[in-house]
Write an enzyme that holds these catalytic residues in place. Sequence first.
Site, PDB file in Angstrom:
ATOM      1  N   ASP A  70       0.832  -1.204   0.000  1.00  0.00           N
ATOM      2  CA  ASP A  70       0.000   0.000   0.000  1.00  0.00           C
ATOM      3  C   ASP A  70       0.868   1.256   0.000  1.00  0.00           C
ATOM      4  O   ASP A  70       0.626   2.205  -0.759  1.00  0.00           O
ATOM      5  CB  ASP A  70      -0.917  -0.022   1.228  1.00  0.00           C
TER       6      ASP A  70
ATOM      7  N   GLU B  84      -2.212  -5.306  -3.619  1.00  0.00           N
ATOM      8  CA  GLU B  84      -1.259  -4.529  -2.816  1.00  0.00           C
ATOM      9  C   GLU B  84      -0.155  -5.427  -2.266  1.00  0.00           C
ATOM     10  O   GLU B  84       1.027  -5.034  -2.253  1.00  0.00           O
ATOM     11  CB  GLU B  84      -1.990  -3.831  -1.665  1.00  0.00           C
TER      12      GLU B  84
END
Length: 342
Positions: free
Chosen positions: A67, A135
């Site tokens: 992320d 992610e």
Amino acid sequence: MRIKDIIGRIRLPFRKEKELFSSLYDIIGFYPDNISYYKVALTHKSSGQHNEKGKPLNNERLEFLGDAILDAVVGHIVYEHFSGKREGFLTNTRSKLVSRETLGKLAGEMGLTELIQSNGSQRSHNSYMAGNAFEALVGAIYLDQGYDAVMRFMKKRILAQMVNIDKVAYKEVNFKSKLLEWTQKNRVKMEFRCLKQDKDDKGSPIFGFQVLIEGVEGGKGQGYSKKEAQQECSKETLQRLRREPQFIDAIFAAKSSRTKMEEEPTAVAPDLEAEKEFIIKTEKPRNPKHPEIQEYPETSESPASDIDEFDLSDITHHPEELSREDIIAAAEAAAYEGEKVK
């Protein structure tokens, strides 16, 4: 060097690992150096797997790392692509590109979703599992090959082949409209509650709002206008509706309670005769000479005393003579006020 020779040099012990290695090449465009990172990236916590030390094995830590790396890489790409654009535009564009919804769609299109190791029921109920795995995959690429490899993956594999960055940037998502559409479709009540109206250090106005659906507190949002703040809290509410089943349960429980109260019949029906209690029932004596005429004794409890309550002198504001309709209307108003005082 041929692909078959590369796979031979890796010396993967199991056929499944060779298949994973080949699938990853199709997805990311290169062969991993350390496939263990990618195995973890594709392991959801619902799978119940553990490492050799007995600790739970899942992709949550890689998701956290990915992320952060994704924000940096996409921010870098957006900064270079839209030269001269202001910070707000760049931030908004990056947010659209790295949203869970966008990443989830990308994961599905690339075939990444099919490689995720998870509990089957969790897969069907978790709409963010694919986006989280994307992610985690970025985190695995970063650990395996570094920042530049992530940049190449996003530029050449994602933005060059799967996403039109210009269309994404200029597409306005009206979260408030989407939320209103959902509430109307499900016949639930929604309102925006103003939490604050202040100014920042530079004197610019700041607004804070929260969504209430059937009285249940939803997302909160802040912005430099009411519209911006309501968009933000609508966006957060939509996200909660997507990922928090208990939030939806609370809304419909509140709706059920409200509609039940509205539809519940009153225990006792209103007595229409009670409205006539202001009429005094008195036996009226007859005039012996004219029996058709009734007379009232001059007592303190006679109807004549009640009639005095309708004296219009205190409510007459015009010197001109009132019409019959005006007198009757004023008398009825005075009678109503008298009933309220009692």
